[in-house]
Design an enzyme around this catalytic site. Structure first.
Site, mmCIF file in Angstrom:
data_model
loop_
_atom_site.group_PDB
_atom_site.id
_atom_site.type_symbol
_atom_site.label_atom_id
_atom_site.label_comp_id
_atom_site.label_asym_id
_atom_site.label_seq_id
_atom_site.Cartn_x
_atom_site.Cartn_y
_atom_site.Cartn_z
ATOM 1 N N LYS A 198 -15.070 76.374 57.926
ATOM 2 C CA LYS A 198 -14.869 75.663 56.657
ATOM 3 C C LYS A 198 -13.641 74.777 56.791
ATOM 4 O O LYS A 198 -12.524 75.268 56.956
ATOM 5 C CB LYS A 198 -14.683 76.679 55.528
ATOM 6 C CG LYS A 198 -14.397 76.021 54.189
ATOM 7 C CD LYS A 198 -14.408 77.038 53.071
ATOM 8 C CE LYS A 198 -14.095 76.379 51.741
ATOM 9 N NZ LYS A 198 -14.127 77.335 50.630
ATOM 10 N N LYS A 251 -19.277 73.747 57.281
ATOM 11 C CA LYS A 251 -19.059 73.096 55.994
ATOM 12 C C LYS A 251 -17.920 72.108 56.099
ATOM 13 O O LYS A 251 -16.889 72.489 56.666
ATOM 14 C CB LYS A 251 -18.716 74.195 54.985
ATOM 15 C CG LYS A 251 -18.446 73.716 53.596
ATOM 16 C CD LYS A 251 -18.071 74.893 52.728
ATOM 17 C CE LYS A 251 -17.728 74.350 51.352
ATOM 18 N NZ LYS A 251 -17.015 75.298 50.565
HETATM 19 C C1 PBG Z 1 -14.282 78.349 47.214
HETATM 20 C C2 PBG Z 1 -15.254 77.286 47.582
HETATM 21 C C3 PBG Z 1 -15.111 75.891 47.555
HETATM 22 C C4 PBG Z 1 -16.345 75.355 47.902
HETATM 23 C C5 PBG Z 1 -17.199 76.437 48.145
HETATM 24 N N1 PBG Z 1 -16.506 77.614 47.966
HETATM 25 C C6 PBG Z 1 -13.968 75.054 47.152
HETATM 26 C C7 PBG Z 1 -12.772 74.949 47.979
HETATM 27 O O1 PBG Z 1 -12.666 75.525 49.064
HETATM 28 O O2 PBG Z 1 -11.846 74.282 47.505
HETATM 29 C C8 PBG Z 1 -16.689 73.894 47.967
HETATM 30 C C9 PBG Z 1 -18.136 73.586 47.784
HETATM 31 C C10 PBG Z 1 -18.455 72.165 47.471
HETATM 32 O O3 PBG Z 1 -17.619 71.248 47.518
HETATM 33 O O4 PBG Z 1 -19.618 71.946 47.132
HETATM 34 N N2 PBG Z 1 -13.186 78.467 48.052
#
Ligand code: PBG
Length: 333
Positions: A198, A251
């Protein structure tokens, strides 16, 4: 004068008709591989609409089950739940409350759509008053102090009916801590999808509007990955698998197709790609201006993500794609 030589190899021969093109198509996708994220709000006074995500709404606990049932009837197999609690506090206690917003939504959906696969995001940022994904100690996000809170959250979600818990906080060791806690609490069959790679992405902006989860100070670069790093993504994926992840994820998706490809080549567990909120917002904005053909672009993006090697795709377009496909009358694009 010599005659112009004609080509012996003619790739165009196989492009002549739609039937031929269908026969030799290398990559397909199916509605059953798409996962629809759903936002659930505890407070009915919060607006349903999200300005930066046209077509996405924040459901109440009461109406999310009906929505899930419709998605199941459209041929989707899975949803991924995010919660907006009424109250936030320093330790994000709403995330692991037995009657928390996602826990209640899981129970409601399970009653109406028993076969739908229920994924629940495991993170604290929607639940903490500081908006960070873990516990803050002396002004810093403390890795090890966060593990127990994330593990409690996962157990509470499994108890409420989640089939898959998806830790997204990017704390080192979170998958291992969650696996151990699930096993100890009688949930050996609960599946873990690691948000393994991520990245700290600006493409999450619209999600933070929707989930009201922007950090109040600083940013997430101390725990999410540098967008410049692909080798490190493979390390994160390997660690999640070692710690017991059943599925792993890359992601965002569209700007990270090289990472998806590398992950596919290096690991054998099912691979998910998350086409995030900013990817959705870009397509919607252009489509709503008449600048892009939405359906054609979405189809091409899904094909590209599959071509790169993802098995599952989390996308805010899932419902719409399922509706388009149903009108077309058959399943594959
Ligand atoms: C929670 C989370 C996030 C997303 C998914 N889980 C936000 C972040 O990390 O700030 C982002 C998903 C998206 O942008 O569609 N941590």
């Amino acid at each position: 004068m010599a005659e112009t030589p004609l080509p012996t190899r003619r790739p165009r021969r196989l492009r002549r008709t739609a039937a031929l093109r269908d026969l030799v198509r290398e990559t397909r996708w199916d509605v059953g591989q798409l996962i629809q994220p759903l936002f659930v709000r505890e407070d009915a006074r919060t607006d349903a609409a999200v300005a930066s995500m046209p077509g996405v709404s924040r459901h109440t606990i009461e109406d999310v089950a009906a929505e899930a049932k419709e998605l199941e009837e459209l041929g989707l197999k899975a949803v991924l739940l995010f919660g907006l609690p009424t109250e936030k506090d320093e330790r994000g206690s709403g995330a692991y409350a037995d009657h928390g917003v996602v826990q209640e939504a899981l129970r409601a959906i399970r009653a109406d759509a028993p076969d739908l696969v229920l994924f629940a995001d495991v993170c604290l940022c929607e639940y903490t008053d500081h908006g960070h994904c873990g516990a803050v100690v002396d002004g810093r996000v403390d890795n090890d102090a966060s593990l127990d809170l994330l593990a409690r959250t996962a157990v509470s979600l499994a108890r409420a009916g989640a089939d898959v818990v998806a830790p997204s906080a990017m704390m080192d060791g979170q998958v291992g801590a969650i696996r151990a806690a699930l096993d100890r609490s009688g949930h050996p069959d609960a599946i873990i999808m690691g948000y393994a790679a991520k990245h700290a992405s600006a493409f999450y902006g619209p999600f933070r509007d929707a989930a009201e989860s922007a950090p109040r100070f600083g940013d997430r670069r101390g725990y999410q990955m540098d967008p410049a790093n692909a080798r490190e993504a493979l390390l994160e994926i390997a660690l999640d698998i070692e710690e017991g992840a059943d599925l792993v994820m890359v992601k965002p998706a569209l700007a990270y197709l090289d990472v998806i490809r590398a992950a596919r080549e290096r690991s054998d567990v099912p691979l998910a790609a998350y086409s995030v909120s900013g990817e959705y917002a870009m397509v919607k904005a252009a489509a709503n201006n008449g600048w892009l053909d939405e359906r054609a672009v979405v189809t091409e993006i899904l094909t590209a993500i599959r071509r790169a090697g993802a098995d599952l795709i989390i996308t805010y377009h899932a419902r719409q794609v399922a509706e388009w496909e149903r009108r077309k009358g058959h399943g594959s694009g």
